[in-house]
Design a protein around this motif. Structure first.
Motif, short mmCIF file in Angstrom:
data_model
loop_
_atom_site.label_atom_id
_atom_site.label_comp_id
_atom_site.label_asym_id
_atom_site.label_seq_id
_atom_site.Cartn_x
_atom_site.Cartn_y
_atom_site.Cartn_z
N VAL A 13 18.19 -0.72 -45.49
CA VAL A 13 19.58 -0.83 -45.95
C VAL A 13 20.50 -0.51 -44.78
CG1 VAL A 13 18.95 -0.18 -48.31
CG2 VAL A 13 19.74 1.59 -46.72
N GLY A 14 21.68 -1.11 -44.80
CA GLY A 14 22.61 -0.86 -43.70
C GLY A 14 24.04 -1.14 -44.12
N TYR A 15 24.99 -0.51 -43.40
CA TYR A 15 26.40 -0.62 -43.71
C TYR A 15 27.20 -0.78 -42.42
CZ TYR A 15 24.59 1.87 -47.83
OH TYR A 15 23.85 2.25 -48.91
N SER A 16 28.31 -1.45 -42.53
CA SER A 16 29.30 -1.43 -41.46
C SER A 16 30.21 -0.23 -41.70
CB SER A 16 30.14 -2.71 -41.51
OG SER A 16 30.99 -2.69 -42.66
N ASP A 17 31.15 -0.02 -40.79
CA ASP A 17 32.22 0.92 -41.09
C ASP A 17 33.02 0.38 -42.27
OD1 ASP A 17 31.52 2.62 -39.04
OD2 ASP A 17 32.93 1.73 -37.61
N VAL A 18 33.60 1.29 -43.03
CA VAL A 18 34.44 0.94 -44.17
C VAL A 18 35.87 1.34 -43.85
CG1 VAL A 18 34.85 1.24 -46.65
CG2 VAL A 18 32.51 1.32 -45.74
N SER A 19 36.81 0.42 -44.01
CA SER A 19 38.20 0.73 -43.68
C SER A 19 39.13 0.24 -44.78
CB SER A 19 38.60 0.09 -42.34
OG SER A 19 38.56 -1.33 -42.43
N ALA A 28 31.74 -9.54 -37.22
CA ALA A 28 31.43 -8.21 -36.67
C ALA A 28 30.94 -7.27 -37.76
CB ALA A 28 32.67 -7.64 -35.97
N LEU A 29 31.60 -7.30 -38.92
CA LEU A 29 31.17 -6.45 -40.03
C LEU A 29 29.75 -6.81 -40.46
CD1 LEU A 29 34.40 -6.51 -42.25
CD2 LEU A 29 33.55 -4.56 -40.93
N THR A 30 29.48 -8.10 -40.58
CA THR A 30 28.16 -8.55 -41.02
C THR A 30 27.09 -8.17 -40.02
OG1 THR A 30 29.19 -10.43 -42.16
CG2 THR A 30 26.83 -10.57 -41.74
N LEU A 31 27.36 -8.37 -38.74
CA LEU A 31 26.39 -7.99 -37.71
C LEU A 31 26.08 -6.51 -37.74
CD1 LEU A 31 27.39 -10.07 -34.55
CD2 LEU A 31 25.27 -10.23 -35.87
N ASP A 32 27.10 -5.69 -37.90
CA ASP A 32 26.88 -4.24 -37.92
C ASP A 32 25.98 -3.85 -39.09
OD1 ASP A 32 28.45 -3.89 -35.71
OD2 ASP A 32 30.22 -3.15 -36.79
N ALA A 33 26.25 -4.38 -40.26
CA ALA A 33 25.44 -4.03 -41.43
C ALA A 33 24.02 -4.58 -41.30
CB ALA A 33 26.10 -4.57 -42.70
N ALA A 34 23.89 -5.82 -40.83
CA ALA A 34 22.57 -6.44 -40.70
C ALA A 34 21.71 -5.69 -39.68
CB ALA A 34 22.71 -7.90 -40.30
N ARG A 35 22.31 -5.37 -38.54
CA ARG A 35 21.54 -4.64 -37.51
C ARG A 35 21.15 -3.25 -38.00
NH1 ARG A 35 25.54 -6.71 -32.66
NH2 ARG A 35 24.36 -8.60 -32.09
N ALA A 36 22.04 -2.60 -38.75
CA ALA A 36 21.71 -1.28 -39.29
C ALA A 36 20.55 -1.37 -40.27
CB ALA A 36 22.94 -0.67 -39.95
N ALA A 37 20.55 -2.42 -41.10
CA ALA A 37 19.46 -2.58 -42.07
C ALA A 37 18.14 -2.89 -41.38
CB ALA A 37 19.82 -3.70 -43.06
N LEU A 38 18.19 -3.72 -40.35
CA LEU A 38 16.98 -4.03 -39.59
C LEU A 38 16.42 -2.78 -38.91
CD1 LEU A 38 18.07 -7.43 -38.03
CD2 LEU A 38 16.09 -7.10 -39.52
N ASP A 39 17.31 -2.01 -38.32
CA ASP A 39 16.87 -0.78 -37.67
C ASP A 39 16.27 0.19 -38.68
OD1 ASP A 39 16.86 1.06 -35.24
OD2 ASP A 39 18.09 2.24 -36.64
N ASP A 40 16.89 0.28 -39.84
CA ASP A 40 16.39 1.15 -40.91
C ASP A 40 14.98 0.76 -41.31
OD1 ASP A 40 16.94 3.26 -42.91
OD2 ASP A 40 16.80 1.62 -44.35
N ALA A 41 14.71 -0.54 -41.33
CA ALA A 41 13.39 -1.03 -41.71
C ALA A 41 12.38 -1.00 -40.58
CB ALA A 41 13.51 -2.46 -42.24
N GLY A 42 12.86 -0.84 -39.33
CA GLY A 42 11.97 -0.93 -38.18
C GLY A 42 11.59 -2.35 -37.86
N LEU A 43 12.48 -3.29 -38.14
CA LEU A 43 12.23 -4.70 -37.88
C LEU A 43 13.24 -5.24 -36.88
CD1 LEU A 43 11.63 -5.89 -41.57
CD2 LEU A 43 9.89 -5.55 -39.80
N THR A 44 13.01 -6.48 -36.43
CA THR A 44 13.95 -7.16 -35.54
C THR A 44 14.33 -8.49 -36.17
OG1 THR A 44 12.32 -8.43 -34.27
CG2 THR A 44 12.73 -6.13 -33.58
N ALA A 219 34.52 -4.18 -45.43
CA ALA A 219 33.18 -3.61 -45.27
C ALA A 219 32.11 -4.68 -45.41
CB ALA A 219 32.94 -2.50 -46.30
N ALA A 220 30.92 -4.34 -44.94
CA ALA A 220 29.73 -5.15 -45.18
C ALA A 220 28.58 -4.23 -45.53
CB ALA A 220 29.37 -5.99 -43.95
N CYS A 221 27.71 -4.73 -46.37
CA CYS A 221 26.53 -4.00 -46.82
C CYS A 221 25.35 -4.96 -46.75
CB CYS A 221 26.76 -3.52 -48.26
SG CYS A 221 25.38 -2.63 -48.98
N ALA A 222 24.19 -4.48 -46.32
CA ALA A 222 23.03 -5.36 -46.15
C ALA A 222 21.75 -4.68 -46.59
CB ALA A 222 22.91 -5.80 -44.68
#
Length: 388
Positions: A13-19, A28-44, A219-222
């Motif tokens: 799971v991952g989130y962007s900053d929320v404003s 940019a919001l989507t990339l931040d959330a997607a990359r956070a979710a990938l990192d959380d999962a240990g995937l690329t 915001a973005a959530c992934a």
């Protein structure tokens, strides 16, 4: 319990900053959330072969799946979908991806919901059209031009008239969101409110109040979903998708449906529990859509957490749904206090709860969660359980 196809799990799971202000770029919001979710999962990104997103297709709304594919540098997708407004809000993407993985159409899916205030999601009232056509000709003379605000005001009034209880019941949902949000560093509104504050909030459309409505944000959530088999080898404890269900209700419509108060939520709930060996008694955490307080109350009853019309007594002055209560509801603050991420954040919060990583707001021993989104003719729900 997946009755057909491969077992599916949520692994990141991952989130962007929320404003609350500014105009951040949806990419940019989507990339931040997607990359956070990938990192959380240990995937690329090389592990992703499917993308599903939910949006209304407005400027400032979720970028299309292939746009995100390009942004992330993914070589090819074996499955993708852009769900444009017709479905159970942000949860629709995760439900679609779950079925695709179970069927073998893909292996690992990224789902996201990106939303900005610039997209028009401000909760503003719409004026009735000057020249109303179709079914709207019967509601426009009364000021209803299709905006959901007025429909929710009517539902609130009718519920109390038809099923009993009081407007305080709606206040308990609003107060509960702030209690949980106080424990969530990502939440927009972390200050507590009282019942007097609730009733003093600005009227939107009588009897709907400002604190009955969620808060628009940028915001973005992934989330990342994959097969249960693969999930066992990844970074985080997997959370299994045990069952999913949709519901439209009879003669589906936002105004003219047979069941104006509940829409498709009751048949959705009935189908959900038929598809799992788990029961209502097993639920530790409920993450239920609260774009408006009425929707959360509807889902509580539609899912059988209490009987139809029994919320007033069941909620016990709000004690049952708050920290330390019998059924933890919207443990991140929901959209009323954490901001309107349009549904997917209910899933990601449930996943974090079942992994045991929510810190001060963690529900002790949480093993089973129910997640539900939307209302009217677009209801959807999931049962999640820890492990695979």
């Amino acid at each position: 319990m997946n009755r057909a196809g491969r077992e599916v799990a949520v692994v990141g799971v991952g989130y962007s900053d929320v404003s609350r202000a500014g105009e951040p770029h949806i990419g940019a919001l989507t990339l931040d959330a997607a990359r956070a979710a990938l990192d959380d999962a240990g995937l690329t990104t090389a592990d992703i072969d499917a993308i599903v997103e939910y949006s209304f297709g407005f400027r400032g709304d979720s970028p299309m799946a292939v746009s995100s594919q390009r942004l992330l540098g993914i070589e090819n997708l074996t499955m993708f979908n852009d769900i444009m407004g017709s479905g159970p809000s942000g949860l629709a993407g995760a439900m679609d991806a779950s079925m695709a993985i179970a069927s073998g159409a893909c292996e690992t899916a990224l789902v996201y919901r990106t939303i900005t205030r610039d997209a028009g999601h401000t909760g503003a009232l719409r004026e009735a059209p000057t020249l109303a056509q179709g079914s709207m000709q019967f509601t426009a003379p009364y000021g209803y031009g299709g905006g959901i605000i007025l429909a929710m005001a009517m539902k609130k009034r009718r519920r109390v008239a038809e099923l009993g209880g009081s407007y305080e019941d709606y206040g308990y949902i609003a107060l509960n969101s702030r209690r949980w949000a106080a424990l969530n560093p990502r939440a927009i509104f972390r200050e507590p409110i009282t019942m007097d504050d609730y009733f003093a909030s600005r009227p939107i459309a009588d009897p709907l109040l400002l604190f009955d409505c969620d808060y628009p944000v940028n915001a973005a959530c992934a989330a990342i979903l994959t097969t249960a088999e693969r999930a066992r080898d990844l970074r985080r404890p997997p959370v299994a998708v045990d069952a999913i269900a949709y519901g439209t209700g009879k003669r589906p419509d936002w105004v003219y449906a047979d069941d104006f108060l509940f829409g498709g939520t009751i048949p959705c709930g009935e189908a959900l529990w038929r598809r799992t060996d788990l029961t209502v008694a097993d639920v530790d955490v409920a993450e239920l859509y609260d774009g408006f307080t009425h929707i959360a109350i509807s889902w509580i009853e539609a899912l059988g957490l209490c009987g139809i019309g029994e919320f007033h007594d069941w909620v016990d002055g709000g004690a049952r749904i708050g920290p330390g209560g019998g059924l933890a509801l919207n443990t991140y603050g929901g959209q009323l206090a954490a901001g309107r991420m349009h549904g997917l954040a209910f899933l990601t919060e449930a996943v974090e709860q079942l992994r045991g990583g929510c810190g001060a707001r963690q529900v002790p021993g949480a093993q089973v969660a129910v997640v539900a989104n939307a209302h009217g003719p677009q209801a959807g729900a999931m049962v999640l359980r820890s492990g695979t």
